[in-house]
Structures are given as C-alpha cells and as structure tokens.
Enzyme design. Structure first.
Site, PDB file in Angstrom:
ATOM      1  N   SER A  66       0.956   1.624 -46.900  1.00  0.00           N
ATOM      2  CA  SER A  66       2.369   1.635 -47.298  1.00  0.00           C
ATOM      3  C   SER A  66       2.903   0.285 -47.754  1.00  0.00           C
ATOM      4  CB  SER A  66       3.220   2.114 -46.137  1.00  0.00           C
ATOM      5  OG  SER A  66       3.153   3.508 -46.076  1.00  0.00           O
ATOM      6  N   TYR A 192      -0.590   7.084 -56.385  1.00  0.00           N
ATOM      7  CA  TYR A 192      -0.135   6.723 -55.038  1.00  0.00           C
ATOM      8  C   TYR A 192      -1.331   6.480 -54.104  1.00  0.00           C
ATOM      9  CZ  TYR A 192       1.982   7.156 -50.423  1.00  0.00           C
ATOM     10  OH  TYR A 192       2.353   6.926 -49.122  1.00  0.00           O
TER      11      TYR A 192
HETATM   12  N1  GLN Z   1      -1.392   6.329 -47.465  1.00  0.00           N
HETATM   13  C1  GLN Z   1      -0.573   6.537 -46.328  1.00  0.00           C
HETATM   14  C2  GLN Z   1       0.144   7.872 -46.422  1.00  0.00           C
HETATM   15  O1  GLN Z   1       0.627   8.209 -47.436  1.00  0.00           O
HETATM   16  C3  GLN Z   1       0.412   5.416 -46.195  1.00  0.00           C
HETATM   17  C4  GLN Z   1       1.309   5.571 -44.996  1.00  0.00           C
HETATM   18  C5  GLN Z   1       1.590   4.311 -44.285  1.00  0.00           C
HETATM   19  O2  GLN Z   1       0.928   3.292 -44.454  1.00  0.00           O
HETATM   20  N2  GLN Z   1       2.541   4.369 -43.388  1.00  0.00           N
HETATM   21  O3  GLN Z   1       0.262   8.598 -45.469  1.00  0.00           O
END
Ligand code: GLN
Length: 307
Positions: A66, A192
């Site tokens: 994230s 993403y």
């Molecule tokens: N790739 C993760 C997701 O989409 C990122 C979430 C995170 O780091 N909190 O769930």
C-alpha cells in the site's frame, strides 16, 4: 564547535529496545506469497541532510504494497489535476479496514479516500497511457528519479495477489458500476497489483520519505513533482495513511506515514527527515508492530511530531 547528533547510536538503541515487540504481530497471510516473510525481521532507516543512517534489516527487499498508493496519487494529481482526482475519490478517513467494501455505497458514489484499497484502485485508473506497461512505466520512472536506480517487481508476489485478489476485484467492479473507475477493470487491477509488488528496502523508503520532506525535490536537487501534490499526499498520509490506526498513530508518532502489508512504513518529517521501518509482523489493522514502536521512540527522542 558542538558535536553532531549521533543518529547511528539512536537508531541502534531504538532497534535494540523495540525489536522484541515484533512478536506481538503476525505476518500477512491473505496474499499467500507474503506468508514466507520472517516475522523477526526489523530495520529502521533515517535519511538526513547529512546522509542516511540505518540499523537492522534495512537491506532486505520487500514489496511496497500500500505504500505504492502514495506514488500513484502523486502521479494522478500531476497528470490529471486536483479536480479530476477528487471527482473519483473523496478525502475523508474511514474507521474501516483498508480493504473494506462496506462504505462504497455512499451518497457521493466514490471511495472515501485514496489510501484505502478502493480509493487507490480508482486513482490507479486515472493514470494516463495506452497500456498497462506504459502506465506502470510512469510509476517506475517516478521511483527511479527518487531512488536514482531502476526498480523491479517481485513476480511471485504479483502473481500470488493477481490470482487471489478477489476482494480487490470485487471493489474494482463495484467502482466501475458507480463510475469511479475509468477504463478496463482487469487492466486497472493489473496495474494496481504491479505497483503493490515493487521491490524496495527500508533505506529506499527513507529516501522516498526525504523526497516528500523536501516537497518533491530529489537528492540531485531536481524538482520531480509539484509541492502542492506533495502537500495533498502528505495530508492524506496523516489522516488515512495508517488506515483505521491513523488517529492512534498521530497521537503516538505524529508524522505523515504510509504502511504496507509487507511490513514497511514510510515516514515524512516535513523539511527535516525521511524515516522508514521494516518489520513484517503486523497488528490487526495491517500496520507493522515493530515499525510503530520504533517510530514512536524516535519521535519522542527527536521531537518529530508535527502537532
Ligand atoms: N496489495 C495489498 C492489497 O491490496 C495492499 C494492502 C496493504 O498494503 N495494506 O490488499
């Protein structure tokens, strides 16, 4: 002449005293590949005008997860402008978890903020380009300008999340339905998942922190993004960067920060430092336990709180 502050001793002590708290957390398991991380890892890095100081596991590579939301938001603001971004995403914190689907159906018909998954996926869809490769190139290019080296993704983490990311897929389809997502749903998700899989180490994160602390100017002194985009992103980091743990983090640490489920935390001390921690054992809100403890100590000693 006074002796310069001993940052190295401070980081060594911070690591020594706080490392044990990692035991209270758990490695993320909902992305199968992330289960492989060693929960005992801990590292801290501080970028100052005198250079970078590190202690612990700061050379270990992990995925941005994230924390990448900070980069895509900067790019969307730069390429599409403030108005276009806020047409698709709101600016209010949420008391729900980062991947919650609960508050998507708001009267505004857009996700609450760009730091939760739904908001970040909407922001992702705003990046210009003819293909996923081209759009990903913008993110990779921004990071290269900040870090001074090319970046790579962790292919197995990328595949792992692409195969199992049903919740993100559900969020993206919902966003498409409410017109908060532009373009093709699968392409946006692919972008993403790729941005989340970019490999960095703790020292890299501290450099990104310093770049934001310097209002978008890189180490070579070159302006890379506008100060206004950095201001907006840093504000979101304060109100939403640690998700539903942002309020407590503001009390304990008091700096703009962004966490990722691989265990990184990126911190910005405006005008002063970039600071980062690594520790893959997470609390129930998805934030690194040892990371928060180390940042709390550092904030107390160096008086970092912006409040
Ligand atoms: N790739 C993760 C997701 O989409 C990122 C979430 C995170 O780091 N909190 O769930």
């Amino acid at each position: 002449m006074s002796t310069p502050f001993d940052y190295q001793a401070l980081l060594d002590e911070t690591l020594r005293e706080e490392k044990k708290y990692g035991e209270r957390g758990q490695v993320a398991s909902y992305i199968p590949e992330l289960r492989k991380a060693d929960p005992n890892m801990a590292g801290i890095a501080l970028m100052t005008t005198r250079g970078i100081f590190t202690a612990g596991d700061t050379a270990v590579n992990f995925t941005l997860q994230s924390i990448s939301k900070v980069l895509t938001l900067l790019l969307a603001l730069e390429h599409r402008g403030v108005e276009a971004v806020f047409a698709k995403v709101g600016s209010e914190p949420t008391g729900d978890s980062f991947n919650s689907i609960v508050k998507l159906e708001t009267s505004e018909q857009k996700p609450l903020n760009p730091m939760i998954n739904a908001g970040a996926i909407a922001v992702c869809s705003l990046l210009p380009g003819q293909s996923v490769e081209e759009r990903f190139g913008l993110i990779a290019d921004l990071l290269e300008k900040i870090l001074g080296r090319p970046v790579q993704i962790d292919e197995s983490v990328y595949r792992s999340e692409k195969e199992t990311g049903h919740r993100n897929r559900a969020l993206a389809h919902f966003l498409k339905d409410i017109h908060a997502l532009e373009g093709d749903v699968e392409e946006v998700l692919d972008l993403y998942f790729r941005q989340c899989s970019i490999l960095v180490n703790c020292a890299d994160l501290a450099r990104i922190g310093m770049f934001l602390a310097a209002k978008g100017i890189n180490e070579a002194g070159k302006p890379i993004v506008s100060a206004n985009a950095v201001r907006l992103v840093s504000t979101f980091m304060v109100t939403c960067g640690m998700y539903n743990g942002s309020g407590e983090f503001a009390i304990k640490v008091g700096i703009p920060a962004k966490s990722g489920v691989a265990g990184g935390i990126l911190g910005v001390v405006p005008g002063r430092y970039g600071v980062a921690t690594y520790g893959p054992a997470l609390d129930r809100k998805g934030n690194s336990v040892v990371g928060i403890s180390m940042l709390r100590r550092l904030s107390q000693v160096l008086d970092l709180s912006i409040f």
